[in-house]
Enzyme design. Structure first.
Site, short mmCIF file in Angstrom:
data_model
loop_
_atom_site.label_atom_id
_atom_site.label_comp_id
_atom_site.label_asym_id
_atom_site.label_seq_id
_atom_site.Cartn_x
_atom_site.Cartn_y
_atom_site.Cartn_z
N CYS A 1 -2.98 8.65 2.35
CA CYS A 1 -3.07 7.28 1.87
C CYS A 1 -1.70 6.59 1.88
CB CYS A 1 -3.76 7.26 0.51
SG CYS A 1 -4.57 5.68 0.21
N ARG B 1 -10.74 -3.72 -1.84
CA ARG B 1 -10.29 -2.35 -2.00
C ARG B 1 -11.41 -1.40 -1.60
NH1 ARG B 1 -5.67 -0.97 -3.96
NH2 ARG B 1 -5.47 1.22 -4.49
N HIS C 1 -8.31 11.50 -0.22
CA HIS C 1 -7.84 12.25 -1.39
C HIS C 1 -8.88 13.33 -1.68
CE1 HIS C 1 -4.84 9.18 -2.30
NE2 HIS C 1 -5.77 8.26 -2.27
N1 GLN Z 1 -1.10 1.28 -1.99
C1 GLN Z 1 -1.83 1.68 -0.82
C2 GLN Z 1 -3.11 0.89 -0.56
O1 GLN Z 1 -3.72 0.39 -1.48
C3 GLN Z 1 -2.13 3.18 -0.91
C4 GLN Z 1 -3.10 3.55 -1.99
C5 GLN Z 1 -3.22 5.03 -2.20
O2 GLN Z 1 -2.32 5.79 -1.90
N2 GLN Z 1 -4.34 5.46 -2.73
O3 GLN Z 1 -3.52 0.79 0.58
#
Ligand code: GLN
Length: 240
Positions: free
Chosen positions: A94, A128, A192
């Site tokens: 990520c 998101r 993850h």
């Molecule tokens: N900040 C980054 C995004 O939102 C990575 C998020 C994360 O590592 N889960 O794309």
């Protein structure tokens, strides 16, 4: 690999530690130890030097500010880039994936130069992406699909010289139907989990690179059960 076994560097666990991706280091270490191969996990915190001599480097996820701090630090302390040039295994999740790419734009519209180990460019999406994700993968990563949990705003375009790791069956991934990126022994993914606990074949692929050949098979029924549970959760849209 040194006589002391496989050296696994956990890169900036104090900065990119939000999503428990540090568990990937424990998974690699235990899978080696179960086979009688010594393995050490070395935390490379913000105050530490970044040696170029380790076998495997792992980067986890984090918030936009954390990943901006991480990329600034890694660009000015280029041990990881030197290690990658020497053939070390590098795996980013990520924010860690985005940091390994060419550039990423955070939600405040600031564009940051990445480490350039993957040809991958990230920009913010409209929504998101949060939830279980399943990724179809071809050998050597597959044939079993990858399962994970995603939580990111960024959408990533993979360019020449890198290729996606797989194709999204459920979830968002890079945002164009593909997931992750790979160039040689450098891999990035949005998954993850920790992803290596859920996907032992991916863990063993990387260990095979570090060891110079595929490791012996390990039969762990609890890992098989965890995979089945997570695949069911993704199919039914649960676990979000
Ligand atoms: N900040 C980054 C995004 O939102 C990575 C998020 C994360 O590592 N889960 O794309």
């Amino acid at each position: 690999m040194a006589d002391s076994g496989v050296a696994i560097g956990l890169v900036l666990p104090d900065v990119l530690g939000t999503y428990s991706d540090g568990g990937n280091a424990q998974v690699l270490q235990r899978r080696l130890q179960w086979r009688g191969i010594p393995a050490t996990v070395i935390d490379l915190r913000h105050d530490d030097a970044i040696p170029a001599s380790l076998d495997v480097y792992l980067l986890g996820g984090g918030e936009d500010d954390a990943q901006a701090l991480a990329v600034d630090h890694l660009r000015t302390h280029p041990g990881l880039q030197r290690a990658a040039a020497q053939g070390a295994v590098v795996f980013g999740v990520c924010a860690g994936f985005q940091v390994l790419g060419t550039e990423f734009t955070t939600s405040d519209r600031t564009t940051h130069t990445g480490l350039g180990l993957l040809n991958a460019t990230t920009t913010p999406g409209r929504r998101r992406a949060i939830g279980e994700i399943i990724v179809d993968v071809a050998p050597p990563v597959g044939p079993e699909p990858l399962t994970g949990f995603e939580n990111h705003l960024g959408r990533t375009r993979v360019g020449a010289g890198s290729r996606p790791i797989g194709t999204v069956r459920a979830g968002v991934g890079n945002g164009d139907g593909s997931e992750g990126a790979a160039t040689g022994r450098v891999l990035g993914t949005y998954l993850h989990g920790p992803v290596l606990a859920r996907n032992p074949a991916l863990a063993d692929l990387m260990l095979g690179w570090a060891l110079g050949g595929p490791p012996a098979a390990l039969d762990l029924p609890e890992v098989t059960a965890l995979r089945a549970e997570r695949l069911r959760a993704a199919k039914h849209g649960r676990g979000k």
